[in-house]
Scaffold this motif. Structure first.
Motif, PDB file in Angstrom:
ATOM      1  N   THR A 240       0.874  -1.178   0.000  1.00  0.00           N
ATOM      2  CA  THR A 240       0.000   0.000   0.000  1.00  0.00           C
ATOM      3  C   THR A 240       0.909   1.226   0.000  1.00  0.00           C
ATOM      4  O   THR A 240       1.738   1.392   0.898  1.00  0.00           O
ATOM      5  N   TRP A 241       0.780   2.049  -1.019  1.00  0.00           N
ATOM      6  CA  TRP A 241       1.606   3.238  -1.141  1.00  0.00           C
ATOM      7  C   TRP A 241       1.033   4.348  -0.259  1.00  0.00           C
ATOM      8  O   TRP A 241      -0.188   4.527  -0.163  1.00  0.00           O
ATOM      9  N   ALA A 242       1.925   5.092   0.374  1.00  0.00           N
ATOM     10  CA  ALA A 242       1.513   6.212   1.228  1.00  0.00           C
ATOM     11  C   ALA A 242       2.300   7.446   0.814  1.00  0.00           C
ATOM     12  O   ALA A 242       3.513   7.370   0.566  1.00  0.00           O
ATOM     13  N   TRP A 243       1.628   8.586   0.768  1.00  0.00           N
ATOM     14  CA  TRP A 243       2.334   9.824   0.404  1.00  0.00           C
ATOM     15  C   TRP A 243       1.512  11.043   0.846  1.00  0.00           C
ATOM     16  O   TRP A 243       0.322  10.954   1.142  1.00  0.00           O
ATOM     17  N   LEU A 244       2.188  12.165   0.889  1.00  0.00           N
ATOM     18  CA  LEU A 244       1.563  13.460   1.117  1.00  0.00           C
ATOM     19  C   LEU A 244       2.047  14.398   0.021  1.00  0.00           C
ATOM     20  O   LEU A 244       3.247  14.454  -0.285  1.00  0.00           O
TER      21      LEU A 244
END
Length: 371
Positions: A240-244
């Motif tokens: 699961t990719w996470a970013w801001l």
């Protein structure tokens, strides 16, 4: 509250202190933001009072520290307060501030004599003819009131409220929410005189670092909501990719100034890392530490794009077991590095701050996936 005696006035004295916590008691002067003075560089003649305008009651006075936001922030929006990562650190509980000019004190005493205050002065008329007048107008020594503390260096009284002299009367201020903290009694001096342009020789006198810590207490940062892909459901063994997005997190600055002292400090909170906790031991984080660094453009991680499903994200999670009716609680927290600068080139660091939010994560297990 420490025991107080008063040369035969014990019962009335204690009742007055208990009922109104007058200016000689440090335990209830609230520290909070107040509007700027109407005349630049000069405080208002009378501090904020109760709804009836009784200005000598410390129980309703506020700190004169003025807070501004040099980063241009004017609206709070979706903001929240930082929590120090050091549980043993907190801003000072109490300190001293200038509160009255000579004319301002005389005017406030006359107003209190004329109008009374919250019932206590009317019930004990000796009070207004006591310390407010005898000590600050007639010059009666402090020992006559049995209020001297070991930290008080001025026992002599004042003549006619020191009118004509250049300076101000100072008194203790207690940080809001700590009115009943025993540490508030560390600032035990009754209101005292300080010549203009000088700072009290007292361990609880304000310093640039005092104001920096006060500003830290006023820092508010954006709430942390991480973009995820897949967003609705993650899949066992697939990342699961996470970013801001860039620009979401920028430096936050708060400036605190104490009028008539020359003291100021500007505290800066700089976002330095996003930390992910999957909410279960059956998961891996990327990087393994769970700490995703903030990029130079203010973004965190890399947005997911089509075709990246099998790649290892620079910031993300791989769940190894499906949820069973209850979602995992993904915790995302931003670490903010705190530094400050102030009067005379003073500067330093304060403990890092953090803000944490929780998001539901549902994880499914399927035999094959078409993307």
């Amino acid at each position: 509250m420490p025991a107080v005696t008063g040369n035969g006035r014990t019962g009335a004295w204690t009742a007055a202190l208990t009922a109104t916590v007058l200016l000689c008691s440090p335990g209830a002067a609230f520290a909070d933001e107040v509007p700027a003075p109407t005349t630049p560089g000069q405080p208002t003649e009378k501090p904020s009072g109760d709804s009836n305008g009784r200005t000598l009651l410390a129980s309703v006075s506020q700190s004169r520290i003025q807070v501004s936001h040099p980063d241009g922030r004017t609206e709070q929006g979706s903001m929240d307060e930082l929590t120090s990562v050091d549980p043993n650190w907190e801003p000072p509980v109490c300190w001293y501030e200038p509160v009255f000019t000579p004319d301002g004190l005389k005017s406030a005493v006359e107003d209190l004599q004329k109008n009374g205050g919250m019932g206590a002065v009317n019930a004990h008329e000796w009070w207004t003819s006591g310390i407010f007048v005898d000590h600050y107008d007639k010059g009666e020594p402090e020992e006559n009131f049995d209020l001297k503390s070991p930290t008080n260096s001025t026992a002599e009284g004042y003549k006619n409220y020191n009118i004509g002299q250049n300076g101000m009367f100072w008194r203790s201020v207690v940080r809001k929410g700590h009115e009943n903290d025993i540490k508030a009694w560390d600032c035990g001096r009754i209101m005292f005189w300080q010549d203009a342009g000088t700072i009290p020789d007292d361990e609880h006198a304000p310093t640039p670092e005092t104001l920096a810590a006060y500003a830290y207490d006023k820092i508010e940062v954006p709430k942390t909501k991480v973009e995820l892909k897949p967003a609705a459901k993650s899949t066992v063994n697939l990342p699961t990719w996470a970013w801001l997005d860039k620009g979401t997190f920028k430096d936050v600055k708060v400036r605190a100034e104490l009028p008539n002292t020359g003291l100021w400090a500007e505290t800066t909170a700089k976002p330095v890392a996003l930390h992910l906790e999957p909410g279960t031991d059956d998961a891996e984080t990327f990087p393994a530490s769970g700490d995703c660094e903030i990029n130079e453009d203010g973004s965190i991680g890399t947005p997911y794009t089509k075709g990246d499903a099998d790649k290892t994200p620079p910031c993300g999670i791989r769940y190894l077991r499906a949820t069973n009716g209850e979602p995992y609680q993904l915790k995302a927290s931003i670490t903010w590095q705190i530094s400050w600068e102030g009067t005379g080139g003073a500067n330093g660091d304060l403990p890092d701050g953090t803000f944490e939010t929780t998001q539901d994560m549902n994880v499914q297990e399927i035999q094959s996936i078409n993307r």
